[in-house]
Design a protein around this motif. Structure first.
Motif, PDB file in Angstrom:
ATOM      1  N   GLN A  35      24.222  48.299  96.741  1.00 38.65           N
ATOM      2  CA  GLN A  35      25.211  48.394  95.184  1.00 38.65           C
ATOM      3  C   GLN A  35      24.230  48.619  93.788  1.00 38.65           C
ATOM      4  N   TYR A  36      25.103  48.331  93.156  1.00 41.99           N
ATOM      5  CA  TYR A  36      24.005  48.608  91.308  1.00 41.99           C
ATOM      6  C   TYR A  36      23.114  47.264  90.950  1.00 41.99           C
ATOM      7  N   ASN A  37      22.522  47.452  90.418  1.00 44.81           N
ATOM      8  CA  ASN A  37      21.447  46.340  89.495  1.00 44.81           C
ATOM      9  C   ASN A  37      21.287  47.311  88.228  1.00 44.81           C
ATOM     10  N   VAL A  38      20.961  45.810  87.645  1.00 48.12           N
ATOM     11  CA  VAL A  38      20.796  46.011  86.366  1.00 48.12           C
ATOM     12  C   VAL A  38      19.111  46.957  86.562  1.00 48.12           C
ATOM     13  N   GLN A  50      38.196  51.040  84.651  1.00 50.08           N
ATOM     14  CA  GLN A  50      37.324  50.289  83.371  1.00 50.08           C
ATOM     15  C   GLN A  50      36.258  51.689  83.649  1.00 50.08           C
ATOM     16  N   GLU A  51      35.971  52.093  85.053  1.00 49.72           N
ATOM     17  CA  GLU A  51      34.650  52.717  84.522  1.00 49.72           C
ATOM     18  C   GLU A  51      34.403  53.788  85.896  1.00 49.72           C
ATOM     19  N   ARG A  52      33.566  54.449  86.061  1.00 50.56           N
ATOM     20  CA  ARG A  52      32.551  55.499  86.755  1.00 50.56           C
ATOM     21  C   ARG A  52      31.579  54.847  87.481  1.00 50.56           C
ATOM     22  N   SER A  58      24.966  59.379  89.528  1.00 50.65           N
ATOM     23  CA  SER A  58      25.826  57.923  90.336  1.00 50.65           C
ATOM     24  C   SER A  58      25.697  57.535  91.325  1.00 50.65           C
ATOM     25  N   THR A  59      25.221  58.286  92.800  1.00 51.23           N
ATOM     26  CA  THR A  59      25.117  57.671  94.149  1.00 51.23           C
ATOM     27  C   THR A  59      24.296  59.322  94.680  1.00 51.23           C
ATOM     28  N   GLY A 119      25.887  53.547  91.529  1.00 53.83           N
ATOM     29  CA  GLY A 119      25.630  52.653  90.468  1.00 53.83           C
ATOM     30  C   GLY A 119      27.419  53.353  90.139  1.00 53.83           C
ATOM     31  N   LEU A 120      27.941  53.913  91.471  1.00 59.89           N
ATOM     32  CA  LEU A 120      29.987  53.359  90.771  1.00 59.89           C
ATOM     33  C   LEU A 120      29.677  52.295  91.326  1.00 59.89           C
TER      34      LEU A 120
END
Length: 828
Positions: A698-701, A755-757, A786-787, A801-802
């Motif tokens: 899953q997403y990371n900065v 909230q967001e995609r 995104s993926t 990043g979803l």
């Protein structure tokens, strides 16, 4: 009636004086603090700093203005930071906003500024102000900024951001736009005339932009006004770079711990409205006592008190301060008269060594029930102090008249009754349902306050040097922890009973019944009644109106309901049910939630006892999942809801365990940012994929990362994101097997997202990865990162990043279907 009088008095004082209300000991100043506050008493100037979020404020500048220039300094944050990510726990949205509110208050206690808010809700990243104002109610938020300017009466207003794209965030830009409009509107009696019952129009001298050089964006220039804020304060024993670091490091949920700065540090300012400063930020503003008609003589008295102040004998200054107080009281009612009167009284208490508290023997009390309360007063300054009277809510005149013996603690204990109509301690901005983006606040006088006014207070009437004083202290819960020592918490007013649910989402993939345990907790002695579930159409419960009885406060009982869809459905649908408890002939629907972290006071709130009912056409082919925690999310719990066996993985499991036993392994959000072991676990995870496993990251900065080798093939992380939760998702290859096994994914699966995609999409993606979707915000080019999915050895690697960490706990059906597909590689 008396208890409501005290509450109203406390509300008036806190609201109109802008006093932060917090659970902490009564203020105690040392001799150096008193010296600093004496100097501040001689300064009549104010600055209001304006930005959008917690952490936007310039803590070095705030500390310098408040403690070096000695101006009354405030920070108006439009939002409470509800839309961000959480590095200390799994709280999101409004719960995260509660944490960040307390972090801001902790920061202000260090840098000396005051904290205020508007009713704007942080709904996540916004790319431009146009988008922001489609979600925020601009007229209401502007009115809140105008209200705070009129109430605070700043001589100068400083914006953190410019009103253009250099601000880098739609909320940032919007804050500057609102600041410029409010600068004019606050002075116009035709704008928001309903406020004029409580405040008057106010025209600040100038509006400035505090320019900056960070994040690769340099907006400073030599022709701008600049001032050095890197001074060292001997009374504090610190420079403002050190104070700023302590203050900013309170933003722990954002991971903003910073090192101390020392030495010279320049701040730059561009003039937006009003005349430009030349010598100081408050050029043209009279900051002496002569700004008040008749005040010049008071200034001379303050100067004399400063010259004669003896740090070894602060009590010797009490006569001079009493003379100053009497002179201030003779002035006509007005902003600086009232502000300086409050400051003078605090100085008199400090120099006289007066300390007073009121506390309860329990952290909670139900409205309509009794409470044991204690009031303590002591005089430690060798100054005669006479206790005229002490009052508790509903218990007037519990003590006095008597002289307080030197350095002898005087204690009074009483039992008080809390009226049944006392409001429960729900944060005032969460007390009413609200639309996305803007909180609903029933009482306009509360707007701007950082937190609730204490529900009950004690009033202590003193006489010092022949003058009468009224000291108000909130009733708090004080206790001793065997490790941490003496601690304070807010006294919480509760309903007589609360209900907690073990899950916030119940997922139905067929019409089979699910057990719903409801845990009731007594918040008072001897409570009884019935409980039922208020269900939406399409669902039924086999039990209803179950009787319950609890003998003692704190007792619990668990009751079980069985919920099932009335008929089988393959349609994706989300609805909500509510727990309703009847007690003493009245219905209650509250649950109780405590937020506990060492760096902030305990937060207690009462969300509605409700959960989502989600019907979803969902299939999955695996059962055992491994989950590597990240910065805090509820994805693992959400996956358990749909039947997965989820095991949390740590060092022993990854470096020495049998990873192939898991059908898929998932990393929590920002795991590669916050867990240094990921660098060493990564080769093991890649071997797991190579040998046939499925890994979903899953997403990371994009900074900092413990390793940049996130996948089996190269890619980097960008700052690309799609903030519109309704943005269309286009399938790049509709025939991709990931979109069809085990669920046939369609564009309908992107309906109802919150909230967001997604955020921090991959960039520079190696051609070995398949990209599944394109999506974009309005006016932008499509983004395809995104993926991404890659076959590696016998297994599958996925980076997404979803924002599944928001969608799954929210019960978004299509998000479940897509997530399951991403972790369900078809075995040959």
């Amino acid at each position: 009636m008396l208890i409501r009088l005290f509450s109203a008095l406390a509300l008036f004082i806190a609201v109109m004086a802008g006093i932060p209300v917090k659970a902490q000991p009564s203020p105690v100043w040392n001799a150096a603090d008193i010296k600093l506050q004496l100097k501040k008493l001689d300064t009549l100037g104010s600055v209001l700093y304006l930005a959008a979020h917690p952490d936007d404020e310039n803590t070095r500048l705030l500390g310098y203005l408040a403690k070096e220039k000695l101006y009354r300094t405030g920070y108006l944050s439009l939002t409470r930071g509800d839309g961000g990510q959480n590095l200390v726990g799994d709280e999101q949205s409004e719960l995260l906003g509660l944490i960040r509110t307390q972090e801001l208050l902790a920061a202000r206690r260090i840098d000396g500024a005051e904290q205020f808010f508007t009713r704007a809700q942080d709904f996540g990243f916004s790319k431009n102000p146009e988008e922001t104002f489609t979600i925020w109610d601009k007229e209401k938020i502007l009115g809140d900024v105008v209200w705070m300017i009129r109430k605070f009466q700043p001589d100068v207003i400083i914006c953190r951001f410019p009103a253009d794209s250099r601000a880098g965030h739609g909320h940032h830009t919007a804050s500057a736009m609102l600041g410029a409009e409010a600068f004019e509107a606050a002075a116009d009696p035709k704008r928001y005339p309903e406020q004029l019952k409580y405040v008057k129009p106010w025209q600040a001298k100038r509006l400035l932009w505090n320019t900056f050089n960070f994040g690769g964006n340099n907006t400073i220039s030599d022709d701008q006004f600049k001032t050095d804020v890197g001074a060292y304060n001997f009374l504090l024993g610190k420079g403002y770079g050190e104070i700023a670091a302590e203050s900013r490091s309170q933003h722990k949920s954002q991971g903003f711990g910073v090192p101390a700065g020392r030495g010279s540090s320049m701040e730059y300012f561009s003039t937006i409205k009003g005349d430009a400063p030349k010598q100081s930020l408050l050029d043209g503003v009279n900051t002496s006592w002569s700004r008040i008609p008749g005040g010049a003589a008071i200034g001379a008295l303050v100067d004399k008190a400063l010259q004669t102040y003896n740090m070894e004998h602060p009590g010797a200054s009490v006569p001079a301060l009493l003379e100053i107080r009497k002179a201030i009281q003779a002035l006509p009612d007005g902003y600086w008269r009232n502000q300086k009167l409050k400051e003078t009284e605090q100085l008199i208490y400090a120099c006289a060594g007066v300390w007073a508290e009121a506390y309860s023997a329990t952290p909670t009390v139900a409205a309509g029930y009794k409470l044991e309360a204690t009031v303590q007063v002591i005089s430690r300054g060798n100054v005669p102090v006479y206790l005229r009277q002490a009052d508790l809510p509903g218990q007037p005149n519990i003590a006095g008249p008597q002289e307080l013996a030197f350095n002898k603690l005087t204690t009074f204990n009483r039992t008080i009754h809390v009226p049944a109509d006392t409001r429960i301690s729900q944060p005032y901005w969460l007390a009413e349902p609200h639309p996305l983006g803007t909180y609903a606040i029933a009482d306009p006088l509360l707007t701007g306050n950082p937190e609730n006014v204490p529900p009950m207070s004690t009033r202590i009437q003193l006489q010092i040097g022949g003058q009468d004083f009224t000291l108000i202290r909130p009733l708090q819960y004080k206790y001793t922890d065997p490790v941490k020592g003496e601690l304070y918490e807010p006294l919480v007013i509760t309903p007589p009973v609360v209900a907690n649910l073990s899950n916030q989402v119940y997922i139905f993939t067929d019409n089979k019944a699910q057990s719903v345990p409801v845990k009731l907790q007594a918040m008072a002695d001897d409570v009884a009644g019935t409980v039922r579930l208020q269900l939406p159409d399409g669902f039924a419960a086999t039990e209803n109106n179950i009787p319950w009885k609890l003998a003692r406060k704190g007792d619990e009982t668990e009751l079980r309901f069985s919920i099932h869809p009335v008929k089988a459905s393959t349609a994706n649908h989300v609805d909500t049910f509510t727990v309703v408890m009847n007690c003493n002939g009245k219905d209650y629907t509250q649950s109780i939630r405590h937020i506990r972290y060492d760096h902030i006071p305990v937060i207690t709130l009462f969300p509605t006892a409700e959960a989502r009912l989600v019907t979803v056409d969902l299939k999955h082919n695996g059962n055992r999942l491994g989950y590597i925690p990240g910065a805090g999310d509820m994805v693992a719990a959400s996956l358990r809801q749909v039947g997965y066996d989820v095991t949390e993985l740590g060092e022993k499991d990854i470096m020495g365990g049998q990873l192939q036993q898991y059908d898929a392994i998932i990393t929590g959000v920002r795991a590669y940012n916050v867990n240094p072991r990921m660098k060493y676990w990564q080769p093991r995870l890649m071997d797991y994929v190579k040998n046939g496993g499925t890994l979903l990251v899953q997403y990371n900065v994009n900074n900092p990362l413990v390793t940049t080798d996130l996948g089996p093939f190269p890619f980097s992380l960008s700052r690309d994101r799609v903030t519109d939760e309704n943005a269309a998702a286009t399938f790049i290859n509709p025939g991709d097997p990931v979109l069809h096994y085990p669920n046939d994914i369609t564009t309908k699966d992107f309906n109802g997202w919150v909230q967001e995609r997604g955020l921090y999409f991959p960039g520079n993606i190696d051609k070995s990865y398949n990209k599944l979707f394109t999506m974009k915000d309005k006016g932008e080019s499509p983004m395809d990162g995104s993926t991404i999915v890659a076959a590696y050895g016998k297994g599958r690697y996925v980076y997404t990043g979803l924002a599944f960490f928001r969608q799954l706990p929210a019960g978004v059906p299509g998000a479940y279907r897509l997530f399951v597909n991403l972790i369900s590689a078809k075995k040959e």
